[in-house]
Write a protein that holds these residues in place. Structure first.
Motif, PDB file in Angstrom:
ATOM      1  N   ALA A 105       0.802  -1.086   0.073  1.00  0.00           N
ATOM      2  CA  ALA A 105       0.144  -0.017  -0.078  1.00  0.00           C
ATOM      3  C   ALA A 105       0.902   1.369   0.148  1.00  0.00           C
ATOM      4  CB  ALA A 105      -0.905   0.031   1.216  1.00  0.00           C
ATOM      5  N   LYS A 106       2.044   1.101   0.643  1.00  0.00           N
ATOM      6  CA  LYS A 106       2.873   2.372   0.732  1.00  0.00           C
ATOM      7  C   LYS A 106       3.487   2.680  -0.667  1.00  0.00           C
ATOM      8  CE  LYS A 106       7.180   1.769   2.455  1.00  0.00           C
ATOM      9  NZ  LYS A 106       8.247   1.590   3.229  1.00  0.00           N
ATOM     10  N   HIS A 107       3.847   1.674  -1.378  1.00  0.00           N
ATOM     11  CA  HIS A 107       4.442   1.817  -2.883  1.00  0.00           C
ATOM     12  C   HIS A 107       3.355   2.002  -3.836  1.00  0.00           C
ATOM     13  CE1 HIS A 107       7.812  -0.169  -0.935  1.00  0.00           C
ATOM     14  NE2 HIS A 107       8.649   0.500  -1.572  1.00  0.00           N
ATOM     15  N   PHE A 108       2.270   1.714  -3.878  1.00  0.00           N
ATOM     16  CA  PHE A 108       0.967   1.777  -4.827  1.00  0.00           C
ATOM     17  C   PHE A 108      -0.224   2.494  -3.848  1.00  0.00           C
ATOM     18  CE2 PHE A 108       3.697  -1.694  -6.244  1.00  0.00           C
ATOM     19  CZ  PHE A 108       4.179  -1.074  -7.381  1.00  0.00           C
ATOM     20  N   PRO A 109      -0.130   3.741  -3.387  1.00  0.00           N
ATOM     21  CA  PRO A 109      -1.327   4.170  -2.750  1.00  0.00           C
ATOM     22  C   PRO A 109      -2.568   4.316  -3.468  1.00  0.00           C
ATOM     23  CG  PRO A 109       0.241   5.999  -3.005  1.00  0.00           C
ATOM     24  CD  PRO A 109       1.019   4.439  -3.638  1.00  0.00           C
ATOM     25  N   GLU A 160      -7.142   0.682   2.325  1.00  0.00           N
ATOM     26  CA  GLU A 160      -8.593   0.439   2.846  1.00  0.00           C
ATOM     27  C   GLU A 160      -9.006  -1.091   3.093  1.00  0.00           C
ATOM     28  OE1 GLU A 160      -7.667   2.452   0.364  1.00  0.00           O
ATOM     29  OE2 GLU A 160      -7.721   4.582   1.360  1.00  0.00           O
ATOM     30  N   GLU A 161      -8.411  -1.583   2.037  1.00  0.00           N
ATOM     31  CA  GLU A 161      -8.709  -3.267   2.151  1.00  0.00           C
ATOM     32  C   GLU A 161      -8.274  -3.856   3.129  1.00  0.00           C
ATOM     33  OE1 GLU A 161      -8.198  -7.091  -0.630  1.00  0.00           O
ATOM     34  OE2 GLU A 161      -8.224  -5.132  -1.766  1.00  0.00           O
ATOM     35  N   PHE A 189      -8.987  -6.590   8.314  1.00  0.00           N
ATOM     36  CA  PHE A 189      -8.297  -6.870   9.565  1.00  0.00           C
ATOM     37  C   PHE A 189      -9.134  -6.039  10.581  1.00  0.00           C
ATOM     38  CE2 PHE A 189      -4.603  -7.783   6.983  1.00  0.00           C
ATOM     39  CZ  PHE A 189      -4.522  -9.354   7.535  1.00  0.00           C
ATOM     40  N   GLU A 190     -10.107  -5.624  10.327  1.00  0.00           N
ATOM     41  CA  GLU A 190     -11.059  -4.756  11.184  1.00  0.00           C
ATOM     42  C   GLU A 190     -10.482  -3.890  12.106  1.00  0.00           C
ATOM     43  OE1 GLU A 190     -13.466  -7.689  12.880  1.00  0.00           O
ATOM     44  OE2 GLU A 190     -14.452  -7.998  11.034  1.00  0.00           O
ATOM     45  N   LEU A 191      -9.593  -2.922  11.461  1.00  0.00           N
ATOM     46  CA  LEU A 191      -8.899  -1.991  12.190  1.00  0.00           C
ATOM     47  C   LEU A 191      -8.870  -0.487  11.613  1.00  0.00           C
ATOM     48  CD1 LEU A 191      -5.922  -1.810  10.594  1.00  0.00           C
ATOM     49  CD2 LEU A 191      -5.328  -3.875  11.819  1.00  0.00           C
TER      50      LEU A 191
END
Length: 473
Positions: free
Chosen positions: A108-112, A118-119, A124-126
């Motif tokens: 996610a950091k490399h491909f925001p 969000e996924e 992980f419900e956090l």
């Protein structure tokens, strides 16, 4: 006559990939796996083929194989960030939420723009509040994981190179400085390792990783006083966390302090923490040497799921080999006959596993041998090329290859060889001379020239010539 040209039917990777997808729809996962494997073999750089193949490997219970393959490809692809997503998904399948989340954060950091952030939160419900800290922890975890993969697969130099590619602030963290020192240590770069470890130990005397590595360094460099002092500390200190417990337990296991090693490592296994090739290997040895043979065999069997290792390297086989080394030393190396001692060294060389001789008391006996025998030791164990002893050794190997493995035949060849070398020196046809030695010294057996030519693959002319040479000495 049928003149039609036969056109070879070579299926492409895409054909097998699509067939695999169809088999998935039909709930035929076994067939799907075979097709995905063929697609992957046709084009190993295709990430779609690779991802489906490893996912299905994992779904079929082949977790370790899937992860091993995927991380190797990640490294081959120069750490292409696309792999973080595939790895995250793989760990979802293997029900390893921590790895799934942290590799996912890296992706996610490399491909925001991909929306994986969000996924992950939904999966992980956090709710991630301190995104920067989470990303740093993910980078830290993933870097450590990749290093361990390289290191544990004996790619030590690559593991060092990988560390040098990390951000400088990460390289300066204690964990990664310890990893760097460990890599230096295993590459026998003791000066570099010592400088790092000395500094780490000065900064924090409670750093069990630094203490463990320093102890190993003192062991390997013969600094006995420092080694004994550190070993005593390691035997009595109670590690503050599981990571330190794991490290100290492994080092004590290597140093054959099996009882304390078992005390430290078994709780990690019982709590299903740090389950790895290293842990199971160490527990197999610790269990065996503390009288828990059935448990040792269980750990050895479980270890095979991570990396298949021959039973010849098991603790029971190593013990058998160590006992055989002791017996061979007693029956051969303490004799006055130099040729019998040479035979003893040859027999030590044959004992498997080869590393059973490392650290064995037999080296004290070897150190007391004459220079000529020590030369043979360098030939056997260090690969030093020697003409005279090389020819003698070649003859011993030829004898064994033909089925003549008894001490009498081997010793007779050593005796004959040295007489030949002292009198003639210039001879090359070792197979014929070996055959002639067996023929001339039958040791009560009925041996014919015909049998010698057949068993040693030589001509009658060569055999007769060799017999004549030996009769002259």
């Amino acid at each position: 006559m049928n003149d039609r040209k036969v056109i070879p039917f070579n299926q492409s990777g895409s054909f097998y990939f699509n067939q695999g997808l169809k088999k998935i729809d039909q709930q035929k996962k076994g067939d799907a796996l075979k097709n995905f494997e063929k697609a992957f073999n046709a084009d190993e750089d295709n990430l779609a083929y690779l991802s489906q193949y490893v996912y299905l490997l994992a779904e079929n219970g082949r977790h370790a194989e899937a992860e091993y393959l995927l991380i190797n490809k990640f490294i081959q692809h120069q750490y292409d960030a696309e792999f973080y997503f595939i790895l995250s998904q793989l760990f979802v399948i293997t029900n390893d939420p921590n790895k799934a989340f942290l590799f996912g954060v890296e992706y996610a950091k490399h491909f925001p723009e991909a929306g994986y952030h969000e996924e992950l939160e939904n999966m992980f419900e956090l709710a991630i509040e301190d995104e920067e800290e989470v990303e740093k922890e993910a980078e830290r975890f993933v870097s450590h994981h990749i290093f361990q993969h390289l290191f544990m697969n004996a790619r030590i130099e690559e593991s060092l190179e990988y560390l040098s590619m990390l951000p400088l602030d990460l390289q300066e963290e204690r964990t990664f400085r310890n990893l760097k020192a460990m890599a230096y240590l295993f590459l026998n770069q003791f000066d570099e390792a010592y400088e790092l470890l000395r500094q780490l130990h000065m900064e924090d005397k409670t750093d069990m990783h630094a203490l463990s590595h320093l102890t190993l360094l003192y062991y390997h460099t013969g600094r006995e006083a420092e080694f004994e002092a550190n070993l005593k500390k390691m035997e009595v200190v109670e590690p503050l966390d599981d990571d330190s417990r794991f490290k100290v337990g492994l080092v004590l296991n290597f140093l054959k302090q099996y009882s304390r090693s078992y005390e430290l490592l078994y709780p990690l296994y019982k709590n299903q923490q740090y389950i790895s090739f290293q842990l199971l290997h160490a527990l197999s040895f610790a269990s065996y040497h503390t009288g828990r043979e059935e448990e040792a065999r269980m750990f050895w069997e479980k270890m095979q799921n991570f990396h298949a290792v021959s039973d010849v390297y098991s603790p029971w086989e190593k013990e058998r080999a160590a006992d055989l080394i002791t017996v061979t030393a007693e029956t051969h190396l303490h004799e006055d006959d130099v040729h019998l001692r040479l035979l003893g060294l040859y027999k030590l060389h044959l004992i498997r596993p080869r590393d059973a001789i490392l650290g064995h008391p037999v080296w004290e006996t070897i150190e007391a041998l004459d220079d000529y025998e020590k030369l043979y030791v360098t030939f056997l164990f260090q690969g030093v090329k020697l003409v005279r002893l090389g020819k003698m050794h070649n003859g011993l190997e030829i004898l064994r290859g033909a089925g003549y493995e008894g001490d009498e035949d081997l010793l007779q060849w050593i005796d004959t060889f040295h007489l030949l070398y002292d009198r003639i020196k210039d001879f090359e046809d070792i197979p014929s001379l070996v055959a002639a030695t067996v023929y001339l010294y039958p040791k009560g057996r009925k041996i014919t020239k015909k049998s010698m030519t057949e068993e040693f693959g030589i001509t009658s002319y060569r055999l007769n010539k060799a017999i004549g040479m030996i009769k002259q000495i």
